[in-house]
Design an enzyme around this catalytic site. Structure first.
Site, PDB file in Angstrom:
ATOM      1  N   CYS A 145       0.854  -1.004  -0.156  1.00 41.15           N
ATOM      2  CA  CYS A 145       0.049   0.044   0.076  1.00 41.15           C
ATOM      3  C   CYS A 145       0.857   1.256   0.001  1.00 41.15           C
ATOM      4  O   CYS A 145       1.088   1.909   1.145  1.00 41.15           O
ATOM      5  CB  CYS A 145      -1.014  -0.123   1.332  1.00 41.15           C
ATOM      6  SG  CYS A 145      -2.108  -1.438   1.411  1.00 41.15           S
ATOM      7  N   PRO A 148       1.569   7.802  -0.364  1.00 39.27           N
ATOM      8  CA  PRO A 148       2.120   8.578  -1.873  1.00 39.27           C
ATOM      9  C   PRO A 148       3.662   8.145  -2.157  1.00 39.27           C
ATOM     10  O   PRO A 148       3.924   8.725  -3.266  1.00 39.27           O
ATOM     11  CB  PRO A 148       2.022  10.013  -1.146  1.00 39.27           C
ATOM     12  CG  PRO A 148       2.462   9.844   0.168  1.00 39.27           C
ATOM     13  CD  PRO A 148       1.703   8.621   0.785  1.00 39.27           C
ATOM     14  N   GLY A 149       4.403   7.307  -1.540  1.00 38.66           N
ATOM     15  CA  GLY A 149       5.536   6.894  -2.048  1.00 38.66           C
ATOM     16  C   GLY A 149       6.824   7.003  -1.180  1.00 38.66           C
ATOM     17  O   GLY A 149       7.918   6.550  -1.802  1.00 38.66           O
ATOM     18  N   ASP A 236       2.219  -1.183   4.874  1.00 34.50           N
ATOM     19  CA  ASP A 236       1.611   0.081   5.577  1.00 34.50           C
ATOM     20  C   ASP A 236       0.077   0.187   5.563  1.00 34.50           C
ATOM     21  O   ASP A 236      -0.299   0.916   4.406  1.00 34.50           O
ATOM     22  CB  ASP A 236       2.397   1.419   5.158  1.00 34.50           C
ATOM     23  CG  ASP A 236       2.153   2.552   6.243  1.00 34.50           C
ATOM     24  OD1 ASP A 236       1.647   2.312   7.181  1.00 34.50           O
ATOM     25  OD2 ASP A 236       2.465   3.620   5.602  1.00 34.50           O
ATOM     26  N   CYS A 299      -0.606   3.563  11.220  1.00 33.36           N
ATOM     27  CA  CYS A 299      -0.459   5.042  12.134  1.00 33.36           C
ATOM     28  C   CYS A 299      -1.654   5.133  13.159  1.00 33.36           C
ATOM     29  O   CYS A 299      -1.840   6.177  13.490  1.00 33.36           O
ATOM     30  CB  CYS A 299      -0.369   6.331  11.274  1.00 33.36           C
ATOM     31  SG  CYS A 299      -1.657   6.544  10.037  1.00 33.36           S
TER      32      CYS A 299
END
Length: 378
Positions: A145, A148-149, A236, A299
């Site tokens: 996942c 944004p990178g 993640d 998170c």
């Protein structure tokens, strides 16, 4: 904007009370109200990850005074706060030397020589997760996942050989496959990675951006390397992102509004989210080879989305062993991380570690939960 009605104010307060009550039960009233909630409410602290494909050291977008105020971040196994440049197989990341400095880092810029972006601003806990997975040159790695990178960029830095040949960039027989199912986020991921990684990585298919649904039953069969084709997988996972909820709520409250994030929050949300996370974790385990490792991270503050997902995955693996006769098992390896300096970042949980911004170490990183898992021979 019209002021909130009495009914709307009552509804908003009820949602806020329910949110706080949920985490008071987990963390205790004193810690939640006096330490953890205020730390989560504070602005997120950032570090920079230097893109060593573009620049060897501190990006030239930093002024001389700013460069002098930077401190190299030591991850587990490296020297915390060392002023020496790390060896080429480590991440190059900096923080402000004074932890209370709130000055934003300069935005990334294109390096005039390579054309690649110079650095990425992110929470250092994200980089900690990447170092724990420990990708090495030659490894075949899946970032499940990835948008944004930022973590994919970090993974790529560890996959490069020690002596990086800029004239013929290569991942030394390894690969990095970065996946994102959402169309908009996938487009952003692809754009970001092409801005940070050398073009030959993509031309040689060493770096690929995928758009696959990790919750689909045949996910692993759709991967370029198929089931068991990867040495290491980073997951993640999408999660409740409570710090985002807290920030959105505070901002809306200042403007006399109610944030959608708090208005729509329900105590059962984590349970629903955990089902998706467990499905993604099973996909990661099917993608990695026997003997390979998966780093599961969120998170989230919720036990249900963290240790609870590991528990659920263990149950699902046992069911598959009985039903399908799979010859592998799930082994939790986070206990092996004790004594590597992680205590300066977070605290151990039942199956992993959690980094929270009220940690007495004073780093103010997180939230980030992670667990290191091994696909072991049964």
């Amino acid at each position: 904007m019209a002021p909130l009605s009495k009914a709307e104010r009552k509804q908003a307060q009820a949602a806020e009370d329910s949110f706080n009550r949920s985490y008071v039960l987990q963390y205790g009233e004193e810690r939640w109200q006096q330490a953890l909630y205020p730390a989560l409410l504070a602005p997120t602290r950032y570090a920079i990850l230097v893109n060593r494909y573009a620049v060897p050291g501190i990006p030239n977008s930093f002024s001389e005074a700013e460069a002098k105020s930077l401190q190299l971040i030591g991850f587990p196994g490296t020297a915390e706060g060392s002023s020496d440049e790390p060896s080429s197989d480590l991440l190059t990341s900096y923080q402000w030397s004074a932890p209370d400095v709130e000055t934003p880092f300069p935005p990334p810029q294109a390096d005039p020589t390579s054309g690649l972006m110079t650095h990425w601003n992110l929470d250092a806990a994200s980089l900690l997760a990447v170092t724990i997975l420990d990708p090495r040159p030659g490894d075949k790695v899946l970032d499940l996942c990835a948008a944004p990178g930022g973590k994919s960029v970090a993974l790529s830095q560890l996959l490069r050989p020690r002596h990086f040949d800029k004239t013929a960039p290569s991942l030394a027989g390894g690969c990095l496959h970065s996946n994102e199912v959402n169309a908009g986020r996938n487009k952003r991921l692809s754009s970001n990675l092409q801005s940070y990684l050398p073009a030959p990585f993509f031309k040689s298919d060493e770096a690929k951006v995928l758009r696959l649904d990790g919750t689909e039953a045949n996910f692993a069969h759709s991967l370029p390397l198929g089931p068991g084709g990867y040495d290491k997988v980073l997951l993640d996972a999408p999660c409740s992102s409570e710090r985002h909820v807290i920030h959105a709520h505070a901002k809306a409250k200042q403007g006399g509004r109610v944030a959608d994030e708090i208005a729509s929050w329900r105590s059962g949300h984590s349970k629903k989210m955990a089902k998706t996370q467990a499905a993604l974790l099973m996909a990661a385990l099917k993608a990695v080879r026997v003997g390979g490792r998966v780093l599961y991270a969120t998170c989230s503050l919720s036990n249900e989305e963290n240790d609870g997902v590991i528990e659920k995955a263990k149950e699902l693996v046992q069911k598959e062993r009985k039903k399908l006769g799979v010859k592998w098992d799930l082994r939790v390896g986070s206990s092996a991380l004790v004594g590597r300096g992680l205590e300066q970042w977070g605290k151990p949980t039942k199956h992993g570690w959690i980094v929270l911004p009220d940690h007495p170490g004073g780093g103010r990183w997180g939230p980030l939960f992670f667990a290191l898992l091994e696909k072991a021979v049964a």
